[in-house]
Design a protein around this motif. Structure first.
Motif, short mmCIF file in Angstrom:
data_model
loop_
_atom_site.label_atom_id
_atom_site.label_comp_id
_atom_site.label_asym_id
_atom_site.label_seq_id
_atom_site.Cartn_x
_atom_site.Cartn_y
_atom_site.Cartn_z
N VAL A 72 0.94 -1.17 -0.12
CA VAL A 72 -0.03 -0.09 0.05
C VAL A 72 1.01 1.16 0.02
O VAL A 72 1.59 1.32 0.91
N HIS A 73 0.76 1.96 -1.22
CA HIS A 73 1.52 3.23 -0.91
C HIS A 73 0.60 4.35 -0.79
O HIS A 73 -0.18 5.03 -1.89
N ALA A 74 0.26 4.69 0.56
CA ALA A 74 -0.76 5.51 0.95
C ALA A 74 -0.21 7.02 0.33
O ALA A 74 -1.42 7.85 0.53
N GLU A 75 0.82 7.14 0.08
CA GLU A 75 0.91 8.61 -0.42
C GLU A 75 0.55 8.92 -1.95
O GLU A 75 0.29 10.11 -2.40
N ARG A 76 -0.09 7.87 -2.51
CA ARG A 76 -0.72 7.91 -3.77
C ARG A 76 -2.32 8.18 -3.84
O ARG A 76 -2.93 7.34 -2.95
N PRO A 77 -2.86 8.55 -4.72
CA PRO A 77 -4.30 8.54 -4.63
C PRO A 77 -4.99 7.26 -5.36
O PRO A 77 -4.45 6.70 -6.16
N GLY A 78 -6.14 7.05 -4.88
CA GLY A 78 -7.25 6.25 -5.50
C GLY A 78 -6.41 4.63 -5.77
O GLY A 78 -5.76 4.25 -4.66
N SER A 79 -6.79 4.14 -6.57
CA SER A 79 -6.24 2.82 -6.89
C SER A 79 -4.68 2.62 -7.20
O SER A 79 -3.88 1.50 -7.07
#
Length: 213
Positions: free
Chosen positions: A91-98
């Motif tokens: 999970v790359h929490a810094e990126r938006p959406g999917s």
């Protein structure tokens, strides 16, 4: 400087802690199911192996020969492994959406590991040796992938044998799994450090889809 440092640490820890509260939706599950299936099929599609099927005739040869890359066996082997491949995502929490789902270590986790390597004590509520284990979010996506694949297995088979000229994501997700209002994540593409929607290109004019994550 110290204030900035502790602010960064707090933001990273908060981002990681927040991951458990955001489970993948149906659009995201379908999107990455098709990414994984297409990736597995691409790896085996160049095989020149020929399968011999049916009873052995008097001359010692089988009654029927088919190419592996068009066989049911190839599809079955691919289906058996695709949801397991979801566990390789982070999970790359810094990126938006999917776009938050991608293989490799996230920027947030890399920052936290660098802090640990510098001797900083970081508390995430789980042992350091478990930081690289699949998150609750990714594990949930794997379970949903298995359920979706079981539910739409006949649709996948129909695509494989008769409709490979059409993109799998469109055939499965847009036409069978998702309603019109549920397809927003399919428009999200990866553009280096920033996520965008609508298939816009990056500075070099190249659009990267989910399969490149």
């Amino acid at each position: 400087m110290a204030a900035v440092f502790f602010c960064l640490l707090w933001i990273c820890c908060f981002a990681v802690a927040d991951q458990d509260e955001r489970l993948p939706n149906k659009c995201e599950v379908c999107k990455f199911l098709t990414v994984e299936l297409q990736a597995v099929l691409d790896k085996t599609g160049r095989s020149k192996e020929v399968l011999e099927l049916g009873q052995v005739m008097d001359n010692g040869k089988r009654r029927r020969k088919i190419k592996y890359n068009t066989s049911e066996m190839r599809l079955t082997e691919a289906i058996d492994s695709i949801c397991e491949g979801i566990l390789q995502y982070s999970v790359h929490a810094e990126r938006p959406g999917s776009l938050r789902y991608a293989k490799g270590t996230s920027q947030t986790m890399s920052t936290l590991k660098n802090l640990v390597n510098k001797g900083v004590k970081v508390e995430l509520g789980l042992p350091y040796e478990l930081w690289d284990e699949p998150s609750v979010e990714v594990s949930d996506m794997k379970k949903q992938c298995e359920t979706m694949l079981e539910q739409y297995e006949e649709v996948v088979e129909d695509w494989y044998f008769y409709h490979q000229g059409e993109r799998l994501e469109r055939f499965l997700c847009e036409r069978h799994v998702l309603g019109t209002s549920e397809q927003e994540c399919l428009k999200e593409v990866w553009k280096g450090d920033m996520g965008s929607k609508g298939g816009q290109s990056d500075e070099k004019g190249t659009v990267h889809d989910a399969g490149e994550l």
